[in-house]
Write a protein that holds these residues in place. Sequence first.
Motif, PDB file in Angstrom:
ATOM      1  N   TRP B  12       0.832  -1.210   0.000  1.00  0.00           N
ATOM      2  CA  TRP B  12       0.000   0.000   0.000  1.00  0.00           C
ATOM      3  C   TRP B  12       0.867   1.260   0.000  1.00  0.00           C
ATOM      4  O   TRP B  12       0.635   2.187  -0.753  1.00  0.00           O
ATOM      5  CB  TRP B  12      -0.923  -0.031   1.233  1.00  0.00           C
ATOM      6  CG  TRP B  12      -1.866   1.123   1.313  1.00  0.00           C
ATOM      7  CD1 TRP B  12      -2.694   1.570   0.323  1.00  0.00           C
ATOM      8  CD2 TRP B  12      -2.068   1.989   2.435  1.00  0.00           C
ATOM      9  NE1 TRP B  12      -3.414   2.658   0.769  1.00  0.00           N
ATOM     10  CE2 TRP B  12      -3.048   2.932   2.051  1.00  0.00           C
ATOM     11  CE3 TRP B  12      -1.537   2.044   3.728  1.00  0.00           C
ATOM     12  CZ2 TRP B  12      -3.491   3.926   2.922  1.00  0.00           C
ATOM     13  CZ3 TRP B  12      -1.987   3.027   4.589  1.00  0.00           C
ATOM     14  CH2 TRP B  12      -2.957   3.964   4.181  1.00  0.00           C
ATOM     15  N   LYS B  13       1.876   1.250   0.864  1.00  0.00           N
ATOM     16  CA  LYS B  13       2.740   2.432   0.971  1.00  0.00           C
ATOM     17  C   LYS B  13       4.180   2.019   1.240  1.00  0.00           C
ATOM     18  O   LYS B  13       4.415   1.109   2.037  1.00  0.00           O
ATOM     19  CB  LYS B  13       2.296   3.292   2.166  1.00  0.00           C
ATOM     20  CG  LYS B  13       1.444   4.470   1.798  1.00  0.00           C
ATOM     21  CD  LYS B  13       1.229   5.344   3.019  1.00  0.00           C
ATOM     22  CE  LYS B  13       0.101   6.335   2.766  1.00  0.00           C
ATOM     23  NZ  LYS B  13      -0.379   6.922   4.005  1.00  0.00           N
ATOM     24  N   GLU B  32      -1.395  -3.945   2.576  1.00  0.00           N
ATOM     25  CA  GLU B  32      -2.832  -3.980   2.817  1.00  0.00           C
ATOM     26  C   GLU B  32      -3.280  -5.388   2.501  1.00  0.00           C
ATOM     27  O   GLU B  32      -2.989  -5.919   1.430  1.00  0.00           O
ATOM     28  CB  GLU B  32      -3.544  -2.961   1.921  1.00  0.00           C
ATOM     29  CG  GLU B  32      -5.030  -2.826   2.198  1.00  0.00           C
ATOM     30  CD  GLU B  32      -5.914  -3.616   1.240  1.00  0.00           C
ATOM     31  OE1 GLU B  32      -7.118  -3.624   1.400  1.00  0.00           O
ATOM     32  OE2 GLU B  32      -5.390  -4.256   0.331  1.00  0.00           O
ATOM     33  N   GLU B  55       4.839   0.261  -4.888  1.00  0.00           N
ATOM     34  CA  GLU B  55       3.467   0.414  -4.387  1.00  0.00           C
ATOM     35  C   GLU B  55       2.512  -0.227  -5.372  1.00  0.00           C
ATOM     36  O   GLU B  55       2.645  -0.045  -6.578  1.00  0.00           O
ATOM     37  CB  GLU B  55       3.147   1.900  -4.150  1.00  0.00           C
ATOM     38  CG  GLU B  55       3.924   2.434  -2.954  1.00  0.00           C
ATOM     39  CD  GLU B  55       3.587   3.881  -2.582  1.00  0.00           C
ATOM     40  OE1 GLU B  55       2.743   4.493  -3.266  1.00  0.00           O
ATOM     41  OE2 GLU B  55       4.171   4.374  -1.601  1.00  0.00           O
ATOM     42  N   GLY B  56       1.550  -0.989  -4.858  1.00  0.00           N
ATOM     43  CA  GLY B  56       0.592  -1.660  -5.737  1.00  0.00           C
ATOM     44  C   GLY B  56       0.957  -3.101  -6.039  1.00  0.00           C
ATOM     45  O   GLY B  56       0.105  -3.879  -6.471  1.00  0.00           O
TER      46      GLY B  56
END
Lengths: 337, 69
Positions: B12-13, B32, B55-56
Amino acid sequence: MESTRNKLIGLLAKEKDNYISGQLLSDELNISRSAIWKHMNELKKDGYQIEAQSNKGYRITGFPEKLSENTLKWGLNTDWAGTKIIHKETVASTQLIAHEAARNNAPHGTVVIADEQKEGKGRMNRHWHSTKDQGLWFSLILRPELQPRRAPQLTLLTAAVLADALGRHTQTEPMIKWPNDILINEKKCAGILTEMQAEQDRIQYIVIGIGLNVNQEETELTAETIKKQATSLKVETGKNWSMKALFQNIITTFEKAYDFYIENGFSDIKKKWESYGFKVDQRIQIKTMNKNREAIFKGISEDGALVVEDDNGDLQTLYSAEIEWFNNKGDENVNEK
Amino acid sequence: MELKANMAGNVWKITVNQGDKVESGQDVVILESMKMEIPIAAEEAGTVAELKVNEGDFVNEGDVIAVID
């Protein structure tokens, strides 16, 4: 003065059915019997119901609706959940206070509860609106001896507990929108935020935040939310509900379910969750990083992830996805802004 | 030292940059998973030698997220 008052309530609250003599109270609190009598009159003014019998003493027969550590604990029959309660009138967020308490060794089962949150936390830094005195806003500290990867199961367990407790208590039919939003008549009534402090292979503590809309009127909800998909128990049932009774029901149900889970694992919780699962066996729209697609929601996996079946009959397990649960309406931001 | 994901989820971050000094216990990445935020913290103080994720990204339990020297 204030602390003498609290001690007095504490002494009376310990004995639900028995009278406590004025002499005993006066000895314990180190104040005169006439001072006790004055305190009792003040308590009555605050909404406590106190019975006085000349040769027996005093006992509390009713607490004011106002939340406090004493009112929430009185009549709560649990072994560890909610045996320590930290109540505040106004806080930024009960999660923040719970984290602080956990870092300072607050025991397993400690509850932090507030009448009002100014900066209630939703998931992913979203805001959770917490109207003063109109809902239950609390955080529960847990210290499970589990692998960190099992932590999300506790979110799903909490959702199943809420659905169970609310359904029984209010005669409604709650459903759970994966993984942990509680819907009544397809509108969000409660949310859960689980936060964890963990090392690679060990959970230090978990804080489970619960926000439950209880006595808000429809206007109070819609005025505060971007999307009109939030609801409260009041809106759905037409009745006001006692916050204290709801809290105790939820905490008691939680303790039972948690102890069962620690002893027996997740499989029964999974079944229970699925019995409340919103849109199980129906088509849902899934948005992942770069594509949108449809699939059938089959239920949850052993670790709590979303299981879907695509049109080829292939099963997939999703840990992270945005789902369009409602036709033509956004899923997110419900009661969160 | 390799910093690994303790569960499956999405990145997520990322809260550090390559080359940053980190303290023991400082968050490096937040995953996440099942709508839970999972902070992954450095277990020892050091320098972020390499970030293995963006991220992602999806990571499985045990995947290396970063290398800290």
